[in-house]
Scaffold this motif. Structure first.
Motif, mmCIF file in Angstrom:
data_model
loop_
_atom_site.group_PDB
_atom_site.id
_atom_site.type_symbol
_atom_site.label_atom_id
_atom_site.label_comp_id
_atom_site.label_asym_id
_atom_site.label_seq_id
_atom_site.Cartn_x
_atom_site.Cartn_y
_atom_site.Cartn_z
ATOM 1 N N SER A 193 0.830 -1.204 0.000
ATOM 2 C CA SER A 193 0.000 0.000 0.000
ATOM 3 C C SER A 193 0.869 1.260 0.000
ATOM 4 C CB SER A 193 -0.936 0.003 1.209
ATOM 5 O OG SER A 193 -0.191 0.004 2.414
ATOM 6 N N TYR A 194 2.044 1.200 0.618
ATOM 7 C CA TYR A 194 2.945 2.348 0.622
ATOM 8 C C TYR A 194 3.445 2.649 -0.786
ATOM 9 C CZ TYR A 194 3.153 1.919 5.729
ATOM 10 O OH TYR A 194 2.831 1.867 7.061
ATOM 11 N N LYS A 195 3.686 1.616 -1.538
ATOM 12 C CA LYS A 195 4.154 1.814 -2.913
ATOM 13 C C LYS A 195 3.065 2.459 -3.773
ATOM 14 C CE LYS A 195 7.261 -2.073 -2.520
ATOM 15 N NZ LYS A 195 7.496 -3.470 -2.835
ATOM 16 N N LEU A 196 1.832 2.059 -3.537
ATOM 17 C CA LEU A 196 0.719 2.644 -4.280
ATOM 18 C C LEU A 196 0.559 4.127 -3.937
ATOM 19 C CD1 LEU A 196 -1.746 2.267 -6.163
ATOM 20 C CD2 LEU A 196 -3.064 1.752 -4.108
ATOM 21 N N VAL A 197 0.654 4.472 -2.665
ATOM 22 C CA VAL A 197 0.524 5.874 -2.262
ATOM 23 C C VAL A 197 1.683 6.689 -2.818
ATOM 24 C CG1 VAL A 197 0.475 7.436 -0.280
ATOM 25 C CG2 VAL A 197 -0.848 5.330 -0.224
ATOM 26 N N ALA A 198 2.888 6.117 -2.846
ATOM 27 C CA ALA A 198 4.039 6.820 -3.425
ATOM 28 C C ALA A 198 3.816 7.059 -4.918
ATOM 29 C CB ALA A 198 5.312 6.028 -3.191
ATOM 30 N N LEU A 199 3.234 6.098 -5.601
ATOM 31 C CA LEU A 199 2.932 6.252 -7.019
ATOM 32 C C LEU A 199 1.898 7.364 -7.242
ATOM 33 C CD1 LEU A 199 3.355 5.018 -9.891
ATOM 34 C CD2 LEU A 199 1.331 3.657 -9.420
ATOM 35 N N LEU A 200 0.864 7.409 -6.401
ATOM 36 C CA LEU A 200 -0.150 8.456 -6.521
ATOM 37 C C LEU A 200 0.436 9.829 -6.199
ATOM 38 C CD1 LEU A 200 -3.215 6.655 -4.908
ATOM 39 C CD2 LEU A 200 -2.790 7.076 -7.325
ATOM 40 N N ALA A 201 1.342 9.901 -5.223
ATOM 41 C CA ALA A 201 1.989 11.175 -4.905
ATOM 42 C C ALA A 201 2.848 11.639 -6.078
ATOM 43 C CB ALA A 201 2.834 11.037 -3.645
ATOM 44 N N GLY A 202 3.563 10.715 -6.697
ATOM 45 C CA GLY A 202 4.350 11.058 -7.880
ATOM 46 C C GLY A 202 3.481 11.529 -9.028
ATOM 47 N N MET A 203 2.283 10.942 -9.139
ATOM 48 C CA MET A 203 1.358 11.375 -10.185
ATOM 49 C C MET A 203 0.883 12.809 -9.930
ATOM 50 S SD MET A 203 -2.147 9.544 -11.466
ATOM 51 C CE MET A 203 -3.144 10.088 -10.114
ATOM 52 N N LYS A 204 0.638 13.156 -8.677
ATOM 53 C CA LYS A 204 0.231 14.527 -8.350
ATOM 54 C C LYS A 204 1.355 15.508 -8.639
ATOM 55 C CE LYS A 204 -3.842 13.833 -7.464
ATOM 56 N NZ LYS A 204 -4.802 14.340 -8.428
ATOM 57 N N ILE A 205 2.592 15.129 -8.362
ATOM 58 C CA ILE A 205 3.731 15.993 -8.677
ATOM 59 C C ILE A 205 3.815 16.208 -10.184
ATOM 60 C CG2 ILE A 205 6.247 16.153 -8.620
ATOM 61 C CD1 ILE A 205 6.101 14.541 -5.973
ATOM 62 N N ALA A 206 3.658 15.140 -10.952
ATOM 63 C CA ALA A 206 3.726 15.251 -12.414
ATOM 64 C C ALA A 206 2.583 16.105 -12.959
ATOM 65 C CB ALA A 206 3.691 13.857 -13.040
ATOM 66 N N GLU A 207 1.387 15.969 -12.400
ATOM 67 C CA GLU A 207 0.265 16.797 -12.833
ATOM 68 C C GLU A 207 0.549 18.268 -12.567
ATOM 69 O OE1 GLU A 207 -3.218 15.415 -10.829
ATOM 70 O OE2 GLU A 207 -3.351 13.591 -12.020
ATOM 71 N N GLY A 208 1.166 18.561 -11.436
ATOM 72 C CA GLY A 208 1.489 19.944 -11.119
ATOM 73 C C GLY A 208 2.551 20.516 -12.032
ATOM 74 N N ILE A 209 3.561 19.726 -12.350
ATOM 75 C CA ILE A 209 4.634 20.204 -13.226
ATOM 76 C C ILE A 209 4.117 20.428 -14.646
ATOM 77 C CG2 ILE A 209 6.821 19.548 -14.303
ATOM 78 C CD1 ILE A 209 7.533 18.162 -11.633
ATOM 79 N N LEU A 210 3.343 19.497 -15.146
ATOM 80 C CA LEU A 210 2.817 19.608 -16.509
ATOM 81 C C LEU A 210 1.588 20.508 -16.608
ATOM 82 C CD1 LEU A 210 3.041 15.893 -17.680
ATOM 83 C CD2 LEU A 210 4.580 17.764 -18.242
ATOM 84 N N ARG A 211 0.960 20.793 -15.475
ATOM 85 C CA ARG A 211 -0.296 21.540 -15.427
ATOM 86 C C ARG A 211 -1.376 20.862 -16.263
ATOM 87 N NH1 ARG A 211 0.189 27.365 -16.972
ATOM 88 N NH2 ARG A 211 -2.028 27.254 -16.528
ATOM 89 N N TYR A 212 -1.390 19.546 -16.251
ATOM 90 C CA TYR A 212 -2.379 18.770 -16.999
ATOM 91 C C TYR A 212 -2.897 17.662 -16.090
ATOM 92 C CZ TYR A 212 -4.499 15.657 -20.403
ATOM 93 O OH TYR A 212 -5.382 14.867 -21.082
ATOM 94 N N CYS A 213 -4.204 17.609 -15.932
ATOM 95 C CA CYS A 213 -4.837 16.558 -15.139
ATOM 96 C C CYS A 213 -5.728 15.736 -16.073
ATOM 97 C CB CYS A 213 -5.665 17.164 -14.015
ATOM 98 S SG CYS A 213 -6.533 15.937 -13.029
ATOM 99 N N PRO A 214 -5.473 14.443 -16.201
ATOM 100 C CA PRO A 214 -6.290 13.631 -17.109
ATOM 101 C C PRO A 214 -7.747 13.505 -16.661
ATOM 102 C CG PRO A 214 -4.628 12.277 -16.011
ATOM 103 C CD PRO A 214 -4.372 13.679 -15.632
ATOM 104 N N LEU A 215 -8.010 13.514 -15.356
ATOM 105 C CA LEU A 215 -9.396 13.443 -14.904
ATOM 106 C C LEU A 215 -10.156 14.721 -15.257
ATOM 107 C CD1 LEU A 215 -9.017 11.738 -11.430
ATOM 108 C CD2 LEU A 215 -9.908 10.767 -13.529
ATOM 109 N N THR A 216 -9.521 15.861 -15.114
ATOM 110 C CA THR A 216 -10.150 17.114 -15.498
ATOM 111 C C THR A 216 -10.407 17.148 -16.999
ATOM 112 O OG1 THR A 216 -9.025 18.228 -13.684
ATOM 113 C CG2 THR A 216 -9.907 19.624 -15.417
ATOM 114 N N ALA A 217 -9.448 16.674 -17.778
ATOM 115 C CA ALA A 217 -9.629 16.638 -19.232
ATOM 116 C C ALA A 217 -10.769 15.697 -19.618
ATOM 117 C CB ALA A 217 -8.332 16.202 -19.907
ATOM 118 N N GLY A 218 -10.844 14.554 -18.966
ATOM 119 C CA GLY A 218 -11.932 13.618 -19.242
ATOM 120 C C GLY A 218 -13.288 14.192 -18.882
ATOM 121 N N PHE A 219 -13.352 14.898 -17.758
ATOM 122 C CA PHE A 219 -14.611 15.518 -17.356
ATOM 123 C C PHE A 219 -15.023 16.605 -18.341
ATOM 124 C CE2 PHE A 219 -17.015 18.680 -14.891
ATOM 125 C CZ PHE A 219 -18.066 17.885 -14.474
ATOM 126 N N GLU A 220 -14.071 17.413 -18.796
ATOM 127 C CA GLU A 220 -14.381 18.457 -19.778
ATOM 128 C C GLU A 220 -14.839 17.852 -21.100
ATOM 129 O OE1 GLU A 220 -10.789 20.705 -19.912
ATOM 130 O OE2 GLU A 220 -11.281 21.829 -18.079
#
Length: 104
Positions: free
Chosen positions: A38-65
């Protein structure tokens, strides 16, 4: 598919900060118990949030739009959800002349 920024600068900064904070917290947890999956999964999700912030692109927001655009395009063609209540009442009154069971 073009990846265009779909989140604001402030939202990106919040995602980067939260991602690094979560990654630091989970890394300290992984030192004590390194074999917890479970720690590895949370680390992966945290890395995904960092990448979303750097790229300023969120795939869930894009899908919702994209879903909202699809719904608006198809809702105007065949308007299933917006019906006229006057037509509904007129049909109900026309059906009331027939022998029907009405408990009230």
């Amino acid at each position: 598919m073009k990846v265009r920024p779909n989140i604001s600068i402030i939202n990106a900064m919040i995602r980067i900060t939260a991602g690094f904070a979560t990654l630091a917290w989970i890394t300290s947890k992984m030192v004590r118990r390194p074999h917890r999956d479970s720690y590895k999964l949370v680390a992966l999700l945290a890395g995904m949030k960092i990448a979303e912030g750097i790229l300023r692109y969120c795939p869930l927001t894009a899908g919702f739009e994209r879903f909202q655009e699809y719904r608006n395009d198809h809702n105007s063609e065949n308007n299933h959800y917006n019906f006229d209540f006057d037509d509904f009442e007129a049909k109900a009154n026309a059906d009331s002349d027939a022998d029907s069971y009405n408990p009230s």
